[in-house]
Enzyme design. Sequence first.
Site, PDB file in Angstrom:
ATOM      1  N   GLU A 176       1.937  -0.173  -4.745  1.00  0.00           N
ATOM      2  CA  GLU A 176       1.015   0.891  -5.134  1.00  0.00           C
ATOM      3  C   GLU A 176       1.825   2.182  -5.096  1.00  0.00           C
ATOM      4  OE1 GLU A 176      -3.158   3.116  -3.927  1.00  0.00           O
ATOM      5  OE2 GLU A 176      -1.814   2.395  -2.383  1.00  0.00           O
ATOM      6  N   ASP A 217       0.825  -1.207   0.000  1.00  0.00           N
ATOM      7  CA  ASP A 217       0.000   0.000   0.000  1.00  0.00           C
ATOM      8  C   ASP A 217       0.869   1.271   0.000  1.00  0.00           C
ATOM      9  OD1 ASP A 217      -2.889   0.810   0.376  1.00  0.00           O
ATOM     10  OD2 ASP A 217      -2.053   1.820   2.135  1.00  0.00           O
TER      11      ASP A 217
HETATM   12  C1  NOJ Z   1      -4.635   2.809  -0.901  1.00  0.00           C
HETATM   13  C2  NOJ Z   1      -5.702   1.773  -0.787  1.00  0.00           C
HETATM   14  O1  NOJ Z   1      -5.903   1.179  -2.049  1.00  0.00           O
HETATM   15  C3  NOJ Z   1      -6.944   2.469  -0.264  1.00  0.00           C
HETATM   16  O2  NOJ Z   1      -8.055   1.617  -0.292  1.00  0.00           O
HETATM   17  C4  NOJ Z   1      -6.654   2.952   1.136  1.00  0.00           C
HETATM   18  O3  NOJ Z   1      -7.759   3.699   1.605  1.00  0.00           O
HETATM   19  C5  NOJ Z   1      -5.401   3.835   1.169  1.00  0.00           C
HETATM   20  N1  NOJ Z   1      -4.317   3.291   0.410  1.00  0.00           N
HETATM   21  C6  NOJ Z   1      -4.911   4.013   2.576  1.00  0.00           C
HETATM   22  O4  NOJ Z   1      -4.360   2.820   3.048  1.00  0.00           O
END
Ligand code: NOJ
Length: 519
Positions: A263, A199
């Site tokens: 990500e 993440d």
């Molecule tokens: C990215 C995630 O995909 C999302 O769902 C989340 O709210 C944020 N990061 C915070 O962790």
Amino acid sequence: MPRHWWQDAVFYQIYPRSFADSNGDGIGDLDGITAHFDYLRELGIDALWLSPINPSPLRDWGYDVSDYCDAHRDLGTLASFDRMIAEAHRRGIRIIFDLVPNHTSDQHPWFVESRSSRTNPKRDWYIWRGGKNGGPPTNWKSTFGGSAWEFDAATGEYYLHSFLREQPDLNFRNPAVVEAMHDVIRFWLERGADGFRVDVIAQMIKDAEFRDNPEVPAGQRLTQLERLAYEHRYSSDQPEVHDVIRGFRRVLESYRDRMMVGEVWPREQRSLADYLRPDELQQAFNFRFLFSPWSADAFRSRIEEVEAQLGDAWPTYTLSNHDFPRHIMRYGERDADARARMAAILLLTMRGTPFIYYGEEIGMPNVSIPDARKRDPVGRDRCRTPMQWDSSRAGGFTMASEPWLPLGDCAAINVEQQRADPSSMLSLYRRMLHLRKTTRALREGSYRTAANAPADCLVFHRELADERVIVALNFSAEIRRLNLPRASILLSSSHARTESAIEGALDLSPNEGIVLILN
Ligand code: NOJ
Ligand code: CA
């Protein structure tokens, strides 16, 4: 270079609460996932990514972790986790898990300690600062709105939260935090996890001097969103984050065949490649398709950008995930189905690893959620609704009278019905996945845009040795003629097409995507 399993794989993202409920409490769970491996195998999926499964007070639905080394009781236990891994591996399916290192829940014991006093040994595990000019320490904004700083009256300092105030950011400049996260990584790898989706990985390190982010001049703002009014120059994408990522990778490398997909929201798209190094991430999400309008030029330029900017790194492609409205609703209502079919062909013929979002394979739409049933504080529920397995009242998702989020129209769209129908979306995904698996040029071949494509069409070549595949996609509302050497049709997104050989020319229907092989 040797090929890795994650290059040949097609991934499928599961939102665990919404896939299948095994015990009738209305919430999808790990046993429910395990019960559907044969479905995923039959579909042709190689690997799964599960959104967070850890204990969490669910302010951000699992992205606020309160214990990194257990499963949320709504979803199961470590025993159900072990069973799930064993059953997946028995069928040749790999599973990667969401790792959320940037922040914890404010209920995590680490933060409870950290906030208890300025001298607590865990104080420096999070990012605490005094205010500036009677306000927060910097002008940094939370992705979810407002200041990224929350004042804590008990100790008179602010803590940083890049997302909700219930999600304090960990301090990865503290070696003890890095060590603790390495232990978390090892914990899951020891249990058989094949890797992680990490993440907001680029955000793990912030500017050491806590400088204010520069404002984006009013005329250059993409939207009116407050957080986009500032360039994230000092709150994300810092050079030192690469050390942290290299540390994670070293832990991964001490096991066999594990991977990380990050990500990454880089400030400049081209710096995505900076994260894809032999000692950093194997993969990073490429979100360009999520923001592409329905146009041949738009998709073509995004693909060419990836091809030009990634160098030796391996690309990924995604149309939908748990944060954005499903793509079937993005391309206009009128031809939604035909366009989603064509998009499936596009996604699954790319040079790079495709990620499918659960439900995409049956054309599940967004579901509108009545106010009283809303769960997500920032409005993402509509793309997270329960999987539609059959036409029964609860859609085959649960035995409970009410699932945790409302179901879409299961009578109209469900797996059971589509399984038996050769013209369904599900059958198209299954055929396309099979074609990718059996056509090396589609998995490993080079990519080249065709020079002479008709207007509003995207035509490209995928080639490996003497295997030459052509993919042609008609984004226009009219028939378009394509001139071709002798070729055979491997697959079309249109069920109306019946012929299999082409000589000289091919008329593409509106929103038709076709895969051909040159004879
Ligand atoms: C990215 C995630 O995909 C999302 O769902 C989340 O709210 C944020 N990061 C915070 O962790
Ligand atoms: Ca359940």
